[in-house]
Design an enzyme around this catalytic site. Structure first.
Site, PDB file in Angstrom:
ATOM      1  N   TYR A 153     109.585  25.771  -1.862  1.00 11.98           N
ATOM      2  CA  TYR A 153     109.476  24.366  -1.473  1.00 11.98           C
ATOM      3  C   TYR A 153     109.725  23.453  -2.676  1.00 11.98           C
ATOM      4  CZ  TYR A 153     107.594  20.186   0.797  1.00 11.98           C
ATOM      5  OH  TYR A 153     107.431  18.929   1.328  1.00 11.98           O
ATOM      6  N   LYS A 162     113.030  20.999  -2.964  1.00 15.08           N
ATOM      7  CA  LYS A 162     112.842  19.552  -2.969  1.00 15.08           C
ATOM      8  C   LYS A 162     113.360  18.928  -4.265  1.00 15.08           C
ATOM      9  CE  LYS A 162     111.094  18.560   1.055  1.00 15.08           C
ATOM     10  NZ  LYS A 162     111.743  17.602   1.973  1.00 15.08           N
TER      11      LYS A 162
END
Length: 277
Positions: free
Chosen positions: A166, A170
């Site tokens: 993640y 991102k």
């Protein structure tokens, strides 16, 4: 002397917005907010029931056109599905919001993340926005001005323990935002919107997270909508390659402590961590 209404620059009348991850949470709130500001919407989510419910709420509360597409935005043929649906229902698309996300895996040491878990996060958080942004620029906006908004995360600016896919994806999405902003200006504006922890009632998920947030609570999805409207509207006409933070003052610059992560159920082990798409 008559002064123009400054709020008129925030209106989205006559525009069409494509929103991924629109079946719940922030994506659903943005869909309703854009429709309330005058836009028609194309809502994409892999959860058919959820996205149809949001579309129904848009039609009932605003009377705007709401078209749905239920598919996995991480699929390689997402561009074909979106292009076909958009062309069937709208003359053009003016706004793209990449809101779908995947965790890939949480609660897993970086060295133990599987290739499939890495790929899951990259497919949804990076490749889908890249593919849809290219489609938007090349075909959907049809030569006119437009705006792309990518939903970022504090995890992309400081590492989240045990959530490497993640965080990495991102961070890549932020760089993608900057690249498209530079390459597509001035015709297309591309910005990031970075919400903090959002819960249905605005209550922080844990006491540790509440204490770490200057506002002393979590956020609600509706509290992100104002920033999303600003970035989509003429009110932000001189902003590109920028970020608007809506995070209660939790800047993420020092990262998430082990205490916060250990207390938060979202950070506990999961595989196949797509939440919307």
């Amino acid at each position: 002397m008559n002064q123009p209404d400054p709020l008129e620059r925030f209106r989205l009348t006559g525009r069409t917005a494509l929103i991924t991850g629109a079946g719940r949470n922030i994506g659903a709130a943005i869909a309703l907010g854009y429709a309330g500001a005058g836009a028609d919407v194309l809502l994409v989510d892999r959860d058919k029931e959820a996205v149809e419910e949001v579309a129904g709420a848009v039609r009932a509360s605003t009377g705007r056109t709401a078209v749905t597409l239920h598919c996995d935005v991480g699929a390689a043929d997402i561009v074909d599905h979106v292009a076909e649906t958009a062309r069937a229902h709208f003359d053009r698309v003016d706004i793209l919001v990449n809101c779908a996300l995947a965790f890939g895996a949480t609660g897993t040491h970086s060295a133990d993340v599987s290739p499939a878990q890495w790929q899951d996060a990259l497919d949804i958080n990076v490749l889908a926005p890249a593919r849809l942004s290219a489609l938007f620029v090349d075909a959907l906006v049809k030569g006119g001005p437009g705006t792309i908004i990518n939903l970022l995360s504090g995890a992309g600016f400081a590492p989240v323990p045990l959530a490497a896919p993640y965080s990495v994806s991102k961070a890549a999405l932020w760089m993608l935002t900057r690249c498209f902003a530079k390459d597509c200006a001035p015709r297309i504006r591309v910005n990031g919107l970075c919400p903090g922890t959002v819960t249905p009632d605005g209550v922080a998920r844990t006491e540790e997270l509440r204490r770490a947030t200057p506002m002393g609570r979590g956020g609600r999805a509706d509290e992100v909508v104002g920033a999303a409207i600003y970035l989509a509207s003429e009110a932000s006409s001189y902003s590109t390659g920028d970020i608007v933070f809506v995070n209660g003052g939790f800047t993420h610059l020092t990262g998430y402590s082990d205490e916060i992560i250990g207390s938060d159920p979202v950070g506990r082990p999961r595989a196949g961590g797509r939440s919307a798409g």
